[in-house]
Design a protein around this motif. Structure first.
Motif, short mmCIF file in Angstrom:
data_model
loop_
_atom_site.label_atom_id
_atom_site.label_comp_id
_atom_site.label_asym_id
_atom_site.label_seq_id
_atom_site.Cartn_x
_atom_site.Cartn_y
_atom_site.Cartn_z
N ASN A 169 -11.31 18.59 -3.11
CA ASN A 169 -10.96 19.75 -3.94
C ASN A 169 -11.16 21.04 -2.81
N GLY A 170 -10.15 21.98 -2.53
CA GLY A 170 -10.07 23.27 -1.89
C GLY A 170 -9.70 22.69 -0.34
N ALA A 171 -9.24 21.63 -0.66
CA ALA A 171 -8.16 21.93 0.67
C ALA A 171 -6.63 22.23 0.88
N GLY A 172 -6.32 22.90 -0.55
CA GLY A 172 -5.19 23.35 -0.66
C GLY A 172 -4.36 23.80 -1.32
N LYS A 173 -3.76 22.32 -1.94
CA LYS A 173 -2.78 21.88 -2.55
C LYS A 173 -2.09 23.07 -3.40
N SER A 174 -3.12 23.06 -4.90
CA SER A 174 -3.02 24.07 -5.60
C SER A 174 -2.46 25.30 -4.85
N THR A 175 -2.63 25.98 -3.81
CA THR A 175 -2.25 27.52 -3.19
C THR A 175 -1.26 27.16 -2.87
N GLU A 196 -1.55 18.82 -10.56
CA GLU A 196 -2.73 17.95 -11.91
C GLU A 196 -2.23 17.27 -13.11
N GLN A 225 -4.96 14.43 -8.80
CA GLN A 225 -6.38 13.75 -7.83
C GLN A 225 -6.37 12.65 -8.13
#
Ligand code: ATP
Length: 239
Positions: free
Chosen positions: A41-47, A165, A197
């Motif tokens: 989580n928060g690693a930058g995938k969605s960004t 996701e 995920q």
């Protein structure tokens, strides 16, 4: 000679206000491939997906699609070039019908006949949506809403489909159904870039994966290699 990549990110930096979220992401997707972005989580995938679809502007680096720099282009122009995104929170319009939601996905298409052909094609792929075409989207199950979000993204007939996701919040059975659909879309020639995920689902749908960690790509591997090496996966994803 090797085929030119369909999508190529080079040293991409993206932030939210003054907070940097991506620190130099580089990756490539070949035409027809399905590629997964995995990581904590928060690693930058969605960004990364949001930058590709034009929702976020890069502060540095480039995004090339079909050889053209699309970094910072307006989202509707990017859709017009052949990229569609099915966003993380599904975002179907709850008080509109299934049919109306689908038609919205073809907002750049001026021919009514073409829009109707595309709706028919989506209904062929998602019979459950066809059965519910006059139902309000807000009354669909989570899995059906996810199918609708994907169907709506397909209404622009994308060359590249970005999925954020797709199995979020779904039962394992529904998640399997959604991934069957993803594999089917890919078989029909659509290139897919997927954030997920559920690493097992992601790696069975994709042939390759990029592993993200704190806004960077730390590894690129064939899915088969990652699936066959649980220890490596645990090392990348923290168990
Ligand atoms: P997740 O699965 O949780 O979405 P992710 O790998 O997709 O994880 P991102 O959502 O891309 O990660 O987040 C990357 C970084 O950007 C994180 O530090 C996150 O806190 C930050 N971030 C994400 N969205 C926003 C936002 N709307 N405003 C500010 N910061 C954000």
């Amino acid at each position: 000679a090797a085929t030119a990549p369909l999508l190529e990110l080079d040293n991409l930096h993206v932030g939210y206000g003054k907070t940097a979220a991506l620190h130099g992401v580089s990756l490539r997707v070949q035409p027809g491939e399905t590629v997964a972005l995995i990581g904590a989580n928060g690693a930058g995938k969605s960004t990364t997906l949001r930058a590709i679809s034009g929702l976020l502007k890069p502060t540095r680096g480039s995004i090339r699609f079909n050889g053209r720099d699309i970094g910072g282009m307006a989202p509707d122009r990017i859709v017009g070039l052949g990229i569609a995104q099915s966003p993380e929170e599904r975002h179907v319009w709850p008080s509109m019908t299934v049919y109306e939601n689908l038609v919205l996905g073809a907002y750049l298409c001026r021919s009514q006949a073409t829009v109707q052909q595309r709706v028919a094609k989506v209904y062929e792929r998602f019979p459950r949506l066809k059965e519910r075409h006059q139902q309000l989207a807000g009354t669909l199950s989570g899995g059906e809403q996810q199918m609708l979000a994907i169907g709506r993204a397909l209404m622009s007939e994308p060359v590249l489909l970005l999925l954020d996701e797709p199995s979020l919040g779904l039962s394992p059975k529904m998640a399997d159904e959604v991934f069957d659909v993803v594999r089917e879309i890919s078989r029909q020639g659509v290139t897919v870039l997927l954030v997920e995920q559920n690493v097992h689902n992601a790696l069975t749908a994709a042939s390759r994966a990029y592993v993200f960690e704190t806004g960077r790509v730390v590894a690129e591997r064939e899915s088969a290699g990652l699936l066959g090496d649980p220890e490596l996966l645990t090392a990348y994803l923290g168990g």
